[in-house]
Design an enzyme around this catalytic site. Structure first.
Site, short mmCIF file in Angstrom:
data_model
loop_
_atom_site.label_atom_id
_atom_site.label_comp_id
_atom_site.label_asym_id
_atom_site.label_seq_id
_atom_site.Cartn_x
_atom_site.Cartn_y
_atom_site.Cartn_z
CB CYS A 120 -8.85 -2.03 -0.32
SG CYS A 120 -9.26 -3.77 -0.07
CG ASP A 168 -1.77 -7.77 0.20
OD1 ASP A 168 -2.61 -8.61 0.54
OD2 ASP A 168 -2.08 -6.68 -0.34
CG HIS A 200 -5.12 -6.19 1.32
ND1 HIS A 200 -4.66 -6.02 0.03
CD2 HIS A 200 -6.43 -5.83 1.28
CE1 HIS A 200 -5.63 -5.60 -0.74
NE2 HIS A 200 -6.72 -5.47 -0.01
#
Length: 235
Positions: A120, A168, A200
């Site tokens: 991330c 996502d 995500h």
């Protein structure tokens, strides 16, 4: 088990968590955190990588903020993590990541190549590091900053592996395809893996993010990729 080292920077002593492989030596991996810090999840992945044969360094990027550890069971975990990430200047995080990489490369336990892996927030940071530092492998899980870093793509010539989910909401598929086009334009060693239905942060075991199928598929690919380019996998 891990211990904590300090890396001297212009701003003070940066805490860096270290994991050693069973043999005590091996190629190095710089592991860069999500917005939630060096969490239990990040520590778990670091331990997985150490068992696979790598010397793993995970810098505590929020050290300047004196934020402490986030509670991963907090219903507002996402909001608090985003707030911390917004308080941390990108230039400071990048400087700390590069300082940690330099220390990792010089560590007596490290033999062979050195790579960088991030999740991330850390996935984008890892890409930025790879554009500025010579690394032997890059793995980026859904790098959230990548849309703003694509002007660096030509500078990332190292073998790279990028994981994204097709569901996502933060990085929609059309954005992911723009990332793919930029990252692969001048690097035929860049690999992309799209995970159907995953959102995500799908590798994070928190129920709010986790996609078991995508996580289970991505990790063996990650280990195989690292083994190919760094050559440390011990099983």
């Amino acid at each position: 088990m891990s211990d904590v080292l300090t890396v001297t920077t212009d701003s003070g002593d940066l805490p860096v968590h270290r994991w050693l492989p069973p043999s005590g030596t091996g190629p190095g991996l710089l592991l860069l955190q999500e917005i939630f810090g060096v969490s239990d999840y990040i520590r778990s992945r670091a331990a997985d990588l150490a068992r696979a044969g790598y010397v793993v360094y995970a810098p505590q990027l929020y050290w300047r903020l004196d934020a402490g550890e986030l509670d991963e069971a907090d219903p507002d975990l996402l909001g608090k993590g985003m707030a911390l990430a917004q308080q941390l200047p990108w230039a400071d995080a990048l400087a700390d990541a590069r300082a940690s990489l330099t220390a990792l490369r010089a560590a007596p336990e490290v033999s062979g190549g050195v790579g960088v892996i991030g999740f991330c927030y850390g996935g984008g940071l890892a890409f930025n590091v790879a554009a500025l530092e010579p690394v032997d492998a890059l793995v980026s899980y859904y790098g959230s900053a990548l849309p703003n870093l694509l002007d660096l793509a030509q500078a990332v010539g190292t073998p790279s592996l990028h994981h994204f989910g097709t569901a996502d909401a933060y990085l929609p598929l059309d954005v992911v395809e723009k990332i793919r086009a930029a990252v692969t334009a001048d690097n035929d060693r860049a690999e992309f893996e799209l995970h159907e239905g995953a959102g995500h942060a799908f590798d994070n075991p928190n129920p709010a993010f986790h996609h078991p199928g995508a996580s289970a598929a991505a990790w063996p690919h990650t280990l195989a990729f690292l083994d190919e380019h760094l050559g440390a996998a011990q099983g």
